[in-house]
Motif scaffolding. Structure first.
Motif, PDB file in Angstrom:
ATOM      1  N   LEU A  90       0.865  -1.177   0.000  1.00 39.46           N
ATOM      2  CA  LEU A  90       0.000   0.000   0.000  1.00 39.46           C
ATOM      3  C   LEU A  90       0.901   1.227   0.000  1.00 39.46           C
ATOM      4  O   LEU A  90       1.506   1.560   1.020  1.00 39.46           O
ATOM      5  CB  LEU A  90      -0.924  -0.019   1.212  1.00 39.46           C
ATOM      6  CG  LEU A  90      -1.837  -1.244   1.325  1.00 39.46           C
ATOM      7  CD1 LEU A  90      -2.709  -1.162   2.562  1.00 39.46           C
ATOM      8  CD2 LEU A  90      -2.665  -1.426   0.074  1.00 39.46           C
ATOM      9  N   ASP A  91       0.993   1.879  -1.125  1.00 40.24           N
ATOM     10  CA  ASP A  91       1.940   2.978  -1.348  1.00 40.24           C
ATOM     11  C   ASP A  91       1.173   4.257  -1.695  1.00 40.24           C
ATOM     12  O   ASP A  91       1.165   4.690  -2.836  1.00 40.24           O
ATOM     13  CB  ASP A  91       2.894   2.580  -2.483  1.00 40.24           C
ATOM     14  CG  ASP A  91       3.916   3.640  -2.809  1.00 40.24           C
ATOM     15  OD1 ASP A  91       4.252   4.450  -1.923  1.00 40.24           O
ATOM     16  OD2 ASP A  91       4.376   3.657  -3.967  1.00 40.24           O
ATOM     17  N   TYR A  92       0.547   4.836  -0.690  1.00 44.63           N
ATOM     18  CA  TYR A  92      -0.297   6.007  -0.901  1.00 44.63           C
ATOM     19  C   TYR A  92       0.488   7.292  -0.666  1.00 44.63           C
ATOM     20  O   TYR A  92       1.487   7.297   0.050  1.00 44.63           O
ATOM     21  CB  TYR A  92      -1.482   5.993   0.062  1.00 44.63           C
ATOM     22  CG  TYR A  92      -2.339   4.747   0.018  1.00 44.63           C
ATOM     23  CD1 TYR A  92      -2.325   3.871  -1.061  1.00 44.63           C
ATOM     24  CD2 TYR A  92      -3.177   4.450   1.068  1.00 44.63           C
ATOM     25  CE1 TYR A  92      -3.124   2.748  -1.083  1.00 44.63           C
ATOM     26  CE2 TYR A  92      -3.988   3.327   1.057  1.00 44.63           C
ATOM     27  CZ  TYR A  92      -3.950   2.474  -0.021  1.00 44.63           C
ATOM     28  OH  TYR A  92      -4.746   1.360  -0.043  1.00 44.63           O
ATOM     29  N   VAL A  93      -0.024   8.391  -1.221  1.00 41.37           N
ATOM     30  CA  VAL A  93       0.614   9.693  -0.980  1.00 41.37           C
ATOM     31  C   VAL A  93       0.471  10.045   0.501  1.00 41.37           C
ATOM     32  O   VAL A  93      -0.452   9.595   1.189  1.00 41.37           O
ATOM     33  CB  VAL A  93       0.033  10.806  -1.878  1.00 41.37           C
ATOM     34  CG1 VAL A  93       0.289  10.516  -3.347  1.00 41.37           C
ATOM     35  CG2 VAL A  93      -1.433  11.025  -1.602  1.00 41.37           C
ATOM     36  N   LEU A  94       1.395  10.865   0.984  1.00 40.30           N
ATOM     37  CA  LEU A  94       1.461  11.197   2.412  1.00 40.30           C
ATOM     38  C   LEU A  94       0.157  11.810   2.925  1.00 40.30           C
ATOM     39  O   LEU A  94      -0.296  11.473   4.025  1.00 40.30           O
ATOM     40  CB  LEU A  94       2.641  12.134   2.682  1.00 40.30           C
ATOM     41  CG  LEU A  94       2.857  12.529   4.138  1.00 40.30           C
ATOM     42  CD1 LEU A  94       3.108  11.308   5.008  1.00 40.30           C
ATOM     43  CD2 LEU A  94       4.020  13.511   4.238  1.00 40.30           C
ATOM     44  N   LEU A  95      -0.450  12.684   2.166  1.00 40.17           N
ATOM     45  CA  LEU A  95      -1.689  13.334   2.612  1.00 40.17           C
ATOM     46  C   LEU A  95      -2.786  12.311   2.890  1.00 40.17           C
ATOM     47  O   LEU A  95      -3.501  12.404   3.896  1.00 40.17           O
ATOM     48  CB  LEU A  95      -2.152  14.356   1.571  1.00 40.17           C
ATOM     49  CG  LEU A  95      -3.392  15.166   1.944  1.00 40.17           C
ATOM     50  CD1 LEU A  95      -3.138  15.996   3.194  1.00 40.17           C
ATOM     51  CD2 LEU A  95      -3.792  16.062   0.781  1.00 40.17           C
ATOM     52  N   VAL A  96      -2.915  11.318   2.045  1.00 38.74           N
ATOM     53  CA  VAL A  96      -3.919  10.269   2.231  1.00 38.74           C
ATOM     54  C   VAL A  96      -3.609   9.455   3.480  1.00 38.74           C
ATOM     55  O   VAL A  96      -4.483   9.195   4.311  1.00 38.74           O
ATOM     56  CB  VAL A  96      -4.004   9.354   0.987  1.00 38.74           C
ATOM     57  CG1 VAL A  96      -4.828   8.106   1.268  1.00 38.74           C
ATOM     58  CG2 VAL A  96      -4.565  10.119  -0.191  1.00 38.74           C
ATOM     59  N   VAL A  97      -2.347   9.064   3.627  1.00 38.31           N
ATOM     60  CA  VAL A  97      -1.949   8.268   4.790  1.00 38.31           C
ATOM     61  C   VAL A  97      -2.218   9.037   6.080  1.00 38.31           C
ATOM     62  O   VAL A  97      -2.783   8.497   7.035  1.00 38.31           O
ATOM     63  CB  VAL A  97      -0.455   7.871   4.692  1.00 38.31           C
ATOM     64  CG1 VAL A  97       0.023   7.257   5.995  1.00 38.31           C
ATOM     65  CG2 VAL A  97      -0.237   6.914   3.538  1.00 38.31           C
ATOM     66  N   MET A  98      -1.819  10.302   6.110  1.00 40.25           N
ATOM     67  CA  MET A  98      -1.996  11.088   7.334  1.00 40.25           C
ATOM     68  C   MET A  98      -3.474  11.306   7.640  1.00 40.25           C
ATOM     69  O   MET A  98      -3.875  11.248   8.804  1.00 40.25           O
ATOM     70  CB  MET A  98      -1.244  12.411   7.227  1.00 40.25           C
ATOM     71  CG  MET A  98       0.272  12.248   7.202  1.00 40.25           C
ATOM     72  SD  MET A  98       0.955  11.278   8.585  1.00 40.25           S
ATOM     73  CE  MET A  98       0.639  12.386   9.957  1.00 40.25           C
TER      74      MET A  98
END
Length: 184
Positions: A90-98
């Motif tokens: 799962l390699d999501y952009v930082l904004l999504v993860v946060m």
């Protein structure tokens, strides 16, 4: 249904990316045990297991022919990945993860959801301490994004089918496709 993944799947990604949720879904689809590395690592009062004990627990938990495991612990990566047939990243952009992590942290803090061995996340610890899960995610995000492609190219992991999912939408589409076949 499981062509390409096999019966031993590791789900990895940055803290808060949804590893446990997706791993649980895959395990239910395959009808196999779901192993959370966090549950094997953390003892009561958030006490980490000594490395030897942690490795022994993981070795025992993954001794069967079929399982789905989630987590990023480098101390046991060789045990997990050497036995796995596939890795879902799962390699999501930082904004999504946060955003996902903040929501999960508030939910767990407010509901006092028990995680493992009586542990519960507290909003104070999660938001205002050096042990903050949010700070941990920020500190490890870039490292994980650099680390995984390099690891996937190592000869000892050439046997792994890799599913690289770059967004929650891609993960939902992949999960709902029921094919459980690798895509990149």
């Amino acid at each position: 249904m499981t062509r390409g993944l096999g019966q031993r799947v590791a789900v990895v990604g940055t803290t808060g990316s949804g590893k446990t949720t997706l791993a649980g879904h895959i395990a239910r689809c395959l009808g196999v045990p779901h192993v959370e590395l966090d549950a094997l690592y953390w003892g009561p009062d958030w006490t980490p297991a000594p490395v030897d004990l942690f490795r022994a627990r993981v070795d025992r938990a993954l001794s069967g022919d079929a399982w789905v495991v989630d987590g990023n612990y480098s101390a046991v990566r060789n045990i997990v990945w050497n036995r796995a047939s596939a890795v879902v990243w799962l390699d999501y952009v930082l904004l999504v993860v946060m955003a996902q992590l903040v929501w999960r942290t508030f939910r767990r803090g407010i509901t006092r959801e028990e995680l493992w061995h009586g542990n519960r996340e507290s909003l104070c610890r999660s938001l205002l301490s050096r042990d903050s899960i949010l700070l941990w995610a920020l500190r490890t995000y870039r490292r994980r994004r650099r680390e995984y492609p390099a690891l996937f190219n190592r000869p000892e992991y050439a046997h792994l089918a890799v599913v690289h999912l770059r967004s929650p939408r891609a993960a939902r589409a992949w999960r709902l496709g029921w094919s459980l076949e690798p895509i990149t």
